[in-house]
Design an enzyme around this catalytic site. Structure first.
Site, mmCIF file in Angstrom:
data_model
loop_
_atom_site.group_PDB
_atom_site.id
_atom_site.type_symbol
_atom_site.label_atom_id
_atom_site.label_comp_id
_atom_site.label_asym_id
_atom_site.label_seq_id
_atom_site.Cartn_x
_atom_site.Cartn_y
_atom_site.Cartn_z
ATOM 1 N N SER A 152 -59.389 165.374 67.942
ATOM 2 C CA SER A 152 -60.750 165.848 68.240
ATOM 3 C C SER A 152 -61.675 165.396 67.115
ATOM 4 O O SER A 152 -61.213 165.112 66.002
ATOM 5 C CB SER A 152 -60.743 167.379 68.285
ATOM 6 O OG SER A 152 -62.049 167.894 68.180
ATOM 7 N N TYR A 165 -58.684 176.306 65.967
ATOM 8 C CA TYR A 165 -58.668 175.040 66.730
ATOM 9 C C TYR A 165 -58.819 173.858 65.763
ATOM 10 O O TYR A 165 -58.102 172.850 65.876
ATOM 11 C CB TYR A 165 -59.801 175.053 67.752
ATOM 12 C CG TYR A 165 -59.875 173.809 68.614
ATOM 13 C CD1 TYR A 165 -59.045 173.645 69.721
ATOM 14 C CD2 TYR A 165 -60.773 172.778 68.314
ATOM 15 C CE1 TYR A 165 -59.122 172.511 70.518
ATOM 16 C CE2 TYR A 165 -60.856 171.644 69.111
ATOM 17 C CZ TYR A 165 -60.031 171.511 70.208
ATOM 18 O OH TYR A 165 -60.101 170.376 70.983
HETATM 19 N N1 LIG Z 1 -63.311 168.531 76.191
HETATM 20 C C1 LIG Z 1 -63.646 168.271 74.932
HETATM 21 O O1 LIG Z 1 -64.827 168.342 74.543
HETATM 22 C C2 LIG Z 1 -62.586 167.875 73.933
HETATM 23 C C3 LIG Z 1 -63.014 167.358 72.701
HETATM 24 C C4 LIG Z 1 -62.054 166.985 71.773
HETATM 25 C C5 LIG Z 1 -60.725 167.109 72.074
HETATM 26 N N2 LIG Z 1 -60.331 167.622 73.278
HETATM 27 C C6 LIG Z 1 -58.904 167.708 73.540
HETATM 28 O O2 LIG Z 1 -58.630 166.994 74.729
HETATM 29 C C7 LIG Z 1 -57.427 167.489 75.307
HETATM 30 C C8 LIG Z 1 -57.654 167.708 76.791
HETATM 31 O O3 LIG Z 1 -58.619 168.725 76.955
HETATM 32 P P1 LIG Z 1 -59.657 168.797 78.166
HETATM 33 O O4 LIG Z 1 -60.996 168.899 77.570
HETATM 34 O O5 LIG Z 1 -59.358 167.741 79.154
HETATM 35 O O6 LIG Z 1 -59.328 170.255 78.704
HETATM 36 P P2 LIG Z 1 -58.722 170.794 80.078
HETATM 37 O O7 LIG Z 1 -58.635 172.274 79.908
HETATM 38 O O8 LIG Z 1 -59.504 170.240 81.220
HETATM 39 O O9 LIG Z 1 -57.254 170.142 80.115
HETATM 40 C C9 LIG Z 1 -56.217 170.577 79.288
HETATM 41 C C10 LIG Z 1 -54.947 170.587 80.097
HETATM 42 O O10 LIG Z 1 -53.861 170.959 79.237
HETATM 43 C C11 LIG Z 1 -53.021 171.832 79.965
HETATM 44 N N3 LIG Z 1 -52.206 172.666 79.090
HETATM 45 C C12 LIG Z 1 -52.616 173.731 78.345
HETATM 46 N N4 LIG Z 1 -51.574 174.296 77.727
HETATM 47 C C13 LIG Z 1 -50.480 173.569 78.080
HETATM 48 C C14 LIG Z 1 -49.098 173.670 77.767
HETATM 49 N N5 LIG Z 1 -48.627 174.632 76.964
HETATM 50 N N6 LIG Z 1 -48.249 172.747 78.286
HETATM 51 C C15 LIG Z 1 -48.712 171.775 79.107
HETATM 52 N N7 LIG Z 1 -49.999 171.644 79.453
HETATM 53 C C16 LIG Z 1 -50.872 172.537 78.941
HETATM 54 C C17 LIG Z 1 -53.974 172.660 80.813
HETATM 55 O O11 LIG Z 1 -53.310 173.305 81.886
HETATM 56 C C18 LIG Z 1 -54.984 171.618 81.236
HETATM 57 O O12 LIG Z 1 -54.624 171.020 82.457
HETATM 58 C C19 LIG Z 1 -57.066 168.748 74.526
HETATM 59 O O13 LIG Z 1 -56.055 168.435 73.585
HETATM 60 C C20 LIG Z 1 -58.358 169.090 73.796
HETATM 61 O O14 LIG Z 1 -58.127 169.812 72.624
HETATM 62 C C21 LIG Z 1 -61.240 168.001 74.220
#
Ligand SMILES: NC(=O)c1ccc[n+]([C@@H]2O[C@H](COP(=O)([O-])OP(=O)(O)OC[C@H]3O[C@@H](n4cnc5c(N)ncnc54)[C@H](O)[C@@H]3O)[C@@H](O)[C@H]2O)c1
Length: 270
Positions: A152, A165
């Site tokens: 991130s 986080y």
């Molecule tokens: N959206 C943002 O702004 C952003 C920014 C930086 C980093 N991220 C990172 O990107 C990644 C994806 O996030 P996103 O934004 O697509 O969110 P999202 O909530 O749409 O997707 C995350 C997915 O991870 C799954 N998940 C959660 N816990 C789990 C577990 N224990 N085992 C297996 N799967 C699990 C959820 O069910 C979900 O489908 C994450 O690691 C998040 O920290 C997101």
């Protein structure tokens, strides 16, 4: 509806990939992008079974399979990797992306340690299990594979409101840097991608807002640009790191933020 990518431009032709956290958001879009780039098989793993199956079916059952895998359970991660190798012959790409947000905004003074444990369990420990088992499978088969983790923009700076986080994403950076150093001589590359805000369900959950407010927030964050950062922008970066285009890149943190993080603390305007 996006145009199909012509085969000479497909970057993952014949590759076998796993994408964790692929039932939603960045993972779901990247799994589809892997398939569009010619991947032989994309195994998507998540804990949201109905959504995960839906994503797999929409990509096509001939090249995409859903497997239930809670990344906090090391045995389930091991089984996910074993399933993939058994069914498709090898593992070329692991995109370890599953993650959760902070349960609530908090400074270190209000840090709830059970919330902290949960975030670390998924975002740091789960990521480590995925890297470990993917790397082992690649080495066993002599595959010069690529592992990509989602960190991130908070992996490399402090946060005023989400201490746990931010700590978990710093851990991802430590994992990627150590694993890349250890695995480079063995032919396995390990990198991470670091997005800023993408309007996924995770961000809506973090800020406790609905779809309309989320859209407004994203427009405000990326004001002055063509539009907000989308899942597809992150997926493009992941395809680059997963493919031969980045053959000599390892231990790298590829920030995808439209320049948000590069701002200096400048008091004087030119
Ligand atoms: N959206 C943002 O702004 C952003 C920014 C930086 C980093 N991220 C990172 O990107 C990644 C994806 O996030 P996103 O934004 O697509 O969110 P999202 O909530 O749409 O997707 C995350 C997915 O991870 C799954 N998940 C959660 N816990 C789990 C577990 N224990 N085992 C297996 N799967 C699990 C959820 O069910 C979900 O489908 C994450 O690691 C998040 O920290 C997101």
């Amino acid at each position: 509806m996006t145009q199909p990518i012509p085969s000479p431009l497909q970057k993952l032709h014949g590759k076998v990939a796993i994408v964790t956290g692929a039932a939603s958001g960045i993972g779901a879009v990247t799994a589809r992008h892997f398939a569009d780039h010619g991947a032989l098989a994309v195994v998507i793993a998540d804990v949201q079974d109905a959504k995960g199956r839906e994503v797999a079916a929409s990509i096509g059952s001939h090249r995409c399979t859903y497997v239930h895998c809670d990344v906090t359970d090391k045995d389930q991660v091991k089984s996910l990797v074993e399933f993939t190798v058994k069914h498709y012959g090898s593992l070329d790409v692991m995109y370890s992306n599953a993650g959760i947000p902070s349960a609530s905004a908090q400074t270190v003074l209000e840090l709830d340690l059970s919330g902290y444990d949960r975030v670390m369990e998924v975002n740091a420990r789960g990521m480590a299990a995925c890297v470990k088992h993917a790397a082992r499978a690649m080495l066993e088969k002599g595959v010069k594979g690529s592992i990509v983790c989602t960190a991130s923009f908070l992996a490399d700076c402090g946060s005023e409101s989400v201490t746990d986080y931010t700590m978990s994403k710093h851990a991802v950076l430590g994992l990627v840097r150590s694993a890349s150093l250890q695995l480079a001589p063995l032919g396995v590359r390990v990198n991470c991608v670091s997005p800023s805000f993408v309007g996924t369900p995770m961000v809506a959950e973090t800020f406790k807002i609905g779809a309309e407010e989320l859209k407004e927030m994203m427009a405000a964050v990326y004001i002055g640009r063509d539009g907000p950062l989308m899942e597809k922008h992150v997926a493009d970066a992941v395809v680059f790191l997963a493919s031969e285009d980045s053959a000599f890149v390892t231990g790298h943190n590829l920030v995808v933020d439209g320049g948000l993080g590069i701002k200096s603390l400048s008091l004087l305007k030119p």
